[in-house]
Scaffold this motif. Structure first.
Motif, PDB file in Angstrom:
ATOM      1  N   LEU A 138      18.321   3.358  45.041  1.00 15.58           N
ATOM      2  CA  LEU A 138      19.307   2.361  44.624  1.00 15.58           C
ATOM      3  C   LEU A 138      18.683   1.202  43.864  1.00 15.58           C
ATOM      4  N   TRP A 139      17.420   0.902  44.118  1.00 12.06           N
ATOM      5  CA  TRP A 139      16.799  -0.256  43.504  1.00 12.06           C
ATOM      6  C   TRP A 139      16.602  -0.075  41.998  1.00 12.06           C
ATOM      7  N   ALA A 140      16.483   1.155  41.547  1.00 10.94           N
ATOM      8  CA  ALA A 140      16.315   1.389  40.109  1.00 10.94           C
ATOM      9  C   ALA A 140      17.626   1.259  39.344  1.00 10.94           C
ATOM     10  N   ASN A 141      18.751   1.200  40.061  1.00  6.37           N
ATOM     11  CA  ASN A 141      20.067   1.167  39.410  1.00  6.37           C
ATOM     12  C   ASN A 141      20.718  -0.202  39.428  1.00  6.37           C
ATOM     13  N   THR A 142      19.973  -1.215  39.821  1.00  4.97           N
ATOM     14  CA  THR A 142      20.505  -2.566  39.791  1.00  4.97           C
ATOM     15  C   THR A 142      19.519  -3.490  39.099  1.00  4.97           C
ATOM     16  N   GLU A 143      20.036  -4.411  38.288  1.00  3.77           N
ATOM     17  CA  GLU A 143      19.182  -5.326  37.549  1.00  3.77           C
ATOM     18  C   GLU A 143      18.986  -6.654  38.277  1.00  3.77           C
ATOM     19  N   LYS A 144      19.412  -6.718  39.524  1.00  8.22           N
ATOM     20  CA  LYS A 144      19.249  -7.944  40.290  1.00  8.22           C
ATOM     21  C   LYS A 144      17.825  -8.111  40.816  1.00  8.22           C
ATOM     22  N   THR A 145      17.041  -7.061  40.767  1.00 13.09           N
ATOM     23  CA  THR A 145      15.653  -7.127  41.223  1.00 13.09           C
ATOM     24  C   THR A 145      14.738  -6.686  40.083  1.00 13.09           C
ATOM     25  N   PRO A 146      13.459  -7.052  40.122  1.00 13.70           N
ATOM     26  CA  PRO A 146      12.537  -6.616  39.063  1.00 13.70           C
ATOM     27  C   PRO A 146      12.357  -5.103  39.010  1.00 13.70           C
ATOM     28  N   PHE A 147      12.649  -4.393  40.099  1.00  9.64           N
ATOM     29  CA  PHE A 147      12.493  -2.946  40.087  1.00  9.64           C
ATOM     30  C   PHE A 147      13.609  -2.243  39.320  1.00  9.64           C
ATOM     31  N   GLY A 148      14.631  -2.964  38.915  1.00 10.93           N
ATOM     32  CA  GLY A 148      15.709  -2.382  38.128  1.00 10.93           C
ATOM     33  C   GLY A 148      15.470  -2.451  36.637  1.00 10.93           C
ATOM     34  N   HIS A 149      14.289  -2.851  36.217  1.00 14.24           N
ATOM     35  CA  HIS A 149      13.956  -2.951  34.792  1.00 14.24           C
ATOM     36  C   HIS A 149      12.817  -1.976  34.481  1.00 14.24           C
ATOM     37  N   GLY A 150      12.792  -1.477  33.278  1.00  9.18           N
ATOM     38  CA  GLY A 150      11.759  -0.535  32.893  1.00  9.18           C
ATOM     39  C   GLY A 150      12.124   0.896  33.246  1.00  9.18           C
ATOM     40  N   ARG A 151      11.116   1.759  33.305  1.00  5.75           N
ATOM     41  CA  ARG A 151      11.320   3.190  33.540  1.00  5.75           C
ATOM     42  C   ARG A 151      10.997   3.541  34.984  1.00  5.75           C
ATOM     43  N   PRO A 152      11.965   4.019  35.738  1.00  5.71           N
ATOM     44  CA  PRO A 152      11.652   4.557  37.073  1.00  5.71           C
ATOM     45  C   PRO A 152      11.076   5.958  36.947  1.00  5.71           C
ATOM     46  N   TYR A 153      10.502   6.454  38.022  1.00  4.79           N
ATOM     47  CA  TYR A 153       9.829   7.751  37.989  1.00  4.79           C
ATOM     48  C   TYR A 153      10.197   8.571  39.218  1.00  4.79           C
ATOM     49  N   THR A 154      10.171   9.872  39.047  1.00  5.80           N
ATOM     50  CA  THR A 154      10.184  10.780  40.184  1.00  5.80           C
ATOM     51  C   THR A 154       8.733  11.078  40.571  1.00  5.80           C
ATOM     52  N   ARG A 155       8.564  11.730  41.710  1.00  2.00           N
ATOM     53  CA  ARG A 155       7.201  12.019  42.158  1.00  2.00           C
ATOM     54  C   ARG A 155       6.487  12.958  41.185  1.00  2.00           C
ATOM     55  N   SER A 156       7.174  13.984  40.704  1.00  2.00           N
ATOM     56  CA  SER A 156       6.530  14.920  39.776  1.00  2.00           C
ATOM     57  C   SER A 156       6.214  14.247  38.440  1.00  2.00           C
ATOM     58  N   GLN A 157       7.080  13.368  37.962  1.00  5.90           N
ATOM     59  CA  GLN A 157       6.816  12.667  36.707  1.00  5.90           C
ATOM     60  C   GLN A 157       5.598  11.758  36.835  1.00  5.90           C
ATOM     61  N   LEU A 158       5.512  11.048  37.955  1.00  5.22           N
ATOM     62  CA  LEU A 158       4.377  10.152  38.153  1.00  5.22           C
ATOM     63  C   LEU A 158       3.077  10.932  38.319  1.00  5.22           C
ATOM     64  N   ALA A 159       3.116  12.052  39.023  1.00  4.94           N
ATOM     65  CA  ALA A 159       1.913  12.865  39.201  1.00  4.94           C
ATOM     66  C   ALA A 159       1.418  13.407  37.866  1.00  4.94           C
ATOM     67  N   GLU A 160       2.330  13.849  37.025  1.00  7.45           N
ATOM     68  CA  GLU A 160       1.943  14.348  35.701  1.00  7.45           C
ATOM     69  C   GLU A 160       1.330  13.245  34.849  1.00  7.45           C
ATOM     70  N   LEU A 161       1.867  12.037  34.970  1.00  4.71           N
ATOM     71  CA  LEU A 161       1.379  10.924  34.167  1.00  4.71           C
ATOM     72  C   LEU A 161      -0.028  10.507  34.585  1.00  4.71           C
ATOM     73  N   VAL A 162      -0.278  10.412  35.881  1.00  2.00           N
ATOM     74  CA  VAL A 162      -1.603   9.979  36.327  1.00  2.00           C
ATOM     75  C   VAL A 162      -2.654  11.052  36.029  1.00  2.00           C
ATOM     76  N   ARG A 163      -2.272  12.317  36.070  1.00  5.56           N
ATOM     77  CA  ARG A 163      -3.223  13.376  35.720  1.00  5.56           C
ATOM     78  C   ARG A 163      -3.586  13.302  34.239  1.00  5.56           C
ATOM     79  N   GLU A 164      -2.622  12.967  33.417  1.00  5.02           N
ATOM     80  CA  GLU A 164      -2.900  12.836  31.985  1.00  5.02           C
ATOM     81  C   GLU A 164      -3.877  11.699  31.713  1.00  5.02           C
ATOM     82  N   ALA A 165      -3.886  10.704  32.595  1.00  8.62           N
ATOM     83  CA  ALA A 165      -4.797   9.575  32.430  1.00  8.62           C
ATOM     84  C   ALA A 165      -6.153   9.810  33.079  1.00  8.62           C
ATOM     85  N   GLY A 166      -6.362  10.966  33.693  1.00 12.36           N
ATOM     86  CA  GLY A 166      -7.656  11.268  34.289  1.00 12.36           C
ATOM     87  C   GLY A 166      -7.756  11.013  35.766  1.00 12.36           C
ATOM     88  N   LEU A 167      -6.649  10.657  36.414  1.00  9.22           N
ATOM     89  CA  LEU A 167      -6.633  10.426  37.856  1.00  9.22           C
ATOM     90  C   LEU A 167      -6.036  11.635  38.569  1.00  9.22           C
TER      91      LEU A 167
END
Length: 267
Positions: A138-167
């Motif tokens: 729910l926090w990614a769908n409201t702009e009342k908090t800083p977590f509602g801005h920018g790009r949210p991620y799923t677990r698989s999306q974040l894992a793919e991104l960190v692997r691309e960066a060498g982690l």
């Protein structure tokens, strides 16, 4: 566009901000303990979660992106925060044992480049925790908090991104099940206990721990054609000579002709 540092500080002074800080600090304590005698870097706006680490760590530095702004931190004592460019942290390679990223990845214009800087300043076998807003929460769908801005991620999306960066992802967890409503922050602890069992996919935050791994690279040989000259007058190979023993003449061996001649018939 990144949230201003004044907006972030105002949020963490509210009831919802204090609830988010308590939930994330608990996850950090479970993963890292007190990080005694280690060098810790906070990237983005992670200073609200560094209270316990500041006491026991050997060195703590907060790097805040220039687009966000910087504040004096901590409020008492020597300042440990610095204003840094997003695409180039002003630290030497392999300097920090632990890196915490909060409010850093979601609003980055170059997420892979941002994480590669984290990889660069992280010591070999060092650990980094990347905290982002969960796409299903729910926090990614409201702009009342800083977590509602920018790009949210799923677990698989974040894992793919960190692997691309060498982690390499080594573990993950979720936090912040309370709805982003101010008057419900008082029940944040109850939502945390119940939500992790009944609806784990609807957590507000996703925390992923990654490890920096280095490998020795062996150079690979490359084949290359070499032009060799061929002689003009090359000897033609022939049949190998056969040496035969000389057959002695009959005069030399008197009995040889008699042995080879057919026997005579008697009349």
């Amino acid at each position: 566009m990144r949230r201003d540092v004044l907006e972030l500080r105002q949020f963490y002074a509210s009831d919802l901000g204090r609830a988010a800080r308590a939930m994330v600090e608990r996850k950090l304590a479970e993963a890292w303990g007190d990080a005694a005698q280690q060098d810790v870097l906070a990237v983005g706006y992670a200073t609200p979660f560094m209270g316990a680490l500041t006491v026991s760590a050997r060195r703590v530095v907060a790097a805040m992106p220039a687009q966000q702004g910087v504040e004096v931190w901590p409020a008492h004592g020597r300042n440990l925060a610095a204003l840094t460019p997003e695409d180039g942290l002003p630290f030497t390679n392999a300097l920090f044992d632990r890196v915490l990223v909060v409010h850093g990845l979601e609003e980055s214009s170059d997420p892979v480049g941002f994480l590669r800087e984290v990889w660069r300043v992280l010591a070999p076998s060092g650990r980094a925790i990347i905290t982002v807003a969960s796409r299903n929460g729910l926090w990614a769908n409201t702009e009342k908090t800083p977590f509602g801005h920018g790009r949210p991620y799923t677990r698989s999306q974040l894992a793919e991104l960190v692997r691309e960066a060498g982690l390499e992802p080594s573990g993950w967890t979720r936090a912040l099940y309370v709805p982003p409503v101010g008057w419900m922050a008082r029940w944040a602890e109850g939502f945390e206990q119940v939500g992790s069992r009944l609806w784990p996919g609807f957590a507000g935050l996703l925390l992923m721990e990654t490890v920096k791994q280095t490998y020795a690279v062996k150079p690979h040989g490359h084949r290359q054609r070499v032009r060799s000259g061929r002689p003009v007058l090359a000897p033609v190979p022939g049949a190998a000579p056969v040496s035969r023993a000389p057959i002695p003449e009959a005069s030399e061996q008197p009995g040889l002709r008699q042995r080879l001649a057919p026997p005579r018939r008697r009349s």
